[in-house]
Motif scaffolding. Structure first.
Motif, mmCIF file in Angstrom:
data_model
loop_
_atom_site.group_PDB
_atom_site.id
_atom_site.type_symbol
_atom_site.label_atom_id
_atom_site.label_comp_id
_atom_site.label_asym_id
_atom_site.label_seq_id
_atom_site.Cartn_x
_atom_site.Cartn_y
_atom_site.Cartn_z
ATOM 1 N N LEU A 173 0.829 -1.198 0.000
ATOM 2 C CA LEU A 173 0.000 0.000 0.000
ATOM 3 C C LEU A 173 0.866 1.251 0.000
ATOM 4 O O LEU A 173 1.936 1.274 0.617
ATOM 5 C CB LEU A 173 -0.906 0.022 1.229
ATOM 6 N N SER A 176 0.059 6.648 3.649
ATOM 7 C CA SER A 176 -1.184 7.409 3.782
ATOM 8 C C SER A 176 -1.264 8.008 5.176
ATOM 9 O O SER A 176 -1.254 7.280 6.179
ATOM 10 C CB SER A 176 -2.392 6.505 3.529
ATOM 11 N N ALA A 178 -3.918 9.503 6.277
ATOM 12 C CA ALA A 178 -5.259 9.162 6.764
ATOM 13 C C ALA A 178 -5.247 7.799 7.439
ATOM 14 O O ALA A 178 -5.874 7.614 8.500
ATOM 15 C CB ALA A 178 -6.254 9.179 5.613
ATOM 16 N N ARG A 179 -4.537 6.843 6.854
ATOM 17 C CA ARG A 179 -4.467 5.512 7.442
ATOM 18 C C ARG A 179 -3.803 5.558 8.818
ATOM 19 O O ARG A 179 -4.261 4.926 9.773
ATOM 20 C CB ARG A 179 -3.697 4.565 6.524
ATOM 21 N N LYS A 180 -2.734 6.311 8.933
ATOM 22 C CA LYS A 180 -2.042 6.430 10.212
ATOM 23 C C LYS A 180 -2.916 7.124 11.253
ATOM 24 O O LYS A 180 -2.937 6.735 12.424
ATOM 25 C CB LYS A 180 -0.736 7.198 10.025
ATOM 26 N N SER A 215 -11.275 2.985 6.327
ATOM 27 C CA SER A 215 -9.861 2.916 5.970
ATOM 28 C C SER A 215 -9.519 1.576 5.332
ATOM 29 O O SER A 215 -8.854 1.519 4.289
ATOM 30 C CB SER A 215 -9.007 3.144 7.220
ATOM 31 N N ARG A 218 -11.118 1.330 1.870
ATOM 32 C CA ARG A 218 -10.369 2.100 0.876
ATOM 33 C C ARG A 218 -9.115 1.350 0.434
ATOM 34 O O ARG A 218 -8.790 1.308 -0.755
ATOM 35 C CB ARG A 218 -9.992 3.456 1.455
ATOM 36 N N ASP A 219 -8.418 0.735 1.396
ATOM 37 C CA ASP A 219 -7.205 0.000 1.053
ATOM 38 C C ASP A 219 -7.510 -1.231 0.210
ATOM 39 O O ASP A 219 -6.785 -1.542 -0.744
ATOM 40 C CB ASP A 219 -6.469 -0.424 2.329
ATOM 41 N N TRP A 222 -8.217 -0.074 -3.263
ATOM 42 C CA TRP A 222 -6.994 0.335 -3.959
ATOM 43 C C TRP A 222 -6.197 -0.880 -4.404
ATOM 44 O O TRP A 222 -5.697 -0.931 -5.544
ATOM 45 C CB TRP A 222 -6.133 1.197 -3.041
#
Length: 228
Positions: A173, A176, A178-180, A215, A218-219, A222
């Motif tokens: 991935l 990001s 946002a992910r963190k 989250s 979204r991953d 992707w």
């Protein structure tokens, strides 16, 4: 051979620190057989998985940031013992240990960058320790709010399990923020909920779970698109 002996000695030291912490908790919060069993199991599993990970990454020694992460892991072993023994009732000590463990999560990254010891091994170690902390905290909070909270701790492991049968989920991935941020929110929300000091904590945990589902979704999307 010398490095192997040093690593073995250091692993034993970390295990010894875990036992010392369990002894302190036994004298303060009160740990019975179940709590001791959970804490010792955590220490043994850490030793085995750490050695395997070092071999996989061809690491001959731990770095400064890795030791910070393992110190956090010792605290998490204490939380694990308390949750196993007291089934969600040892909130003050769980919250105190959880706060220190979460603060340490910001420290190990800084140490890695300042010492020039950033590595894939250290990042993976940090991620696994974070994931287990969230799992244990979600178990603790679930006693008060219901089993749905367990989804917070289980989602990451469900994603890993799904990747075993769905090759498209094994891709790398992109970084990001946002992910963190969402990942950090989980620990904060669970510790706040465990403290019992904030009104509407159930709603806060629900919002954290919704953000986590977004989250991961979204991953997954992707990874599916990039695989195609």
């Amino acid at each position: 051979m010398i490095e192997l002996r040093r690593n073995t000695a250091e692993h034993l030291v970390w295990g010894g620190l875990q036992v010392v912490e369990l002894g302190v908790l036994a004298g303060t919060a009160g740990l019975g057989a179940l709590g001791w069993l959970a804490g010792i199991a955590h220490a043994l599993a850490t030793g085995v998985l750490l050695r395997r990970a070092m071999q996989r990454h061809r690491r001959t020694a731990l770095g400064p940031a890795d030791r910070v992460t393992l110190a956090r892991n010792v605290l998490i072993g204490g939380i694990t013992a308390l949750v196993a023994e007291h089934a969600g009732t040892a909130a003050p000590i769980v919250v105190a240990l959880g706060v220190v463990a979460l603060l340490g999560d910001f420290l190990d990254g800084r140490v890695a960058r300042r010492t020039g010891s950033v590595s894939a091994f250290g990042a993976r170690l940090d991620m696994e320790v974070d994931a287990f902390l969230i799992l244990v905290l979600s178990v603790h909070v679930a006693f008060a709010f219901g089993p749905w909270v367990l989804m917070i701790g289980a989602l990451r492991y469900a994603f890993v399990a799904a990747s075993w049968v769905l090759p498209r989920l094994r891709g790398e991935l992109p970084p990001s923020f946002a992910r963190k941020a969402v990942a950090a929110l989980q620990g904060i929300a669970l510790v706040v909920a465990a403290s019992g000091l904030v009104p509407h904590a159930r709603m806060l945990v629900a919002l954290a779970l919704a953000a986590l589902v977004w989250s991961f979704g979204r991953d997954v999307a992707w990874l599916s698109r990039s695989r195609t």
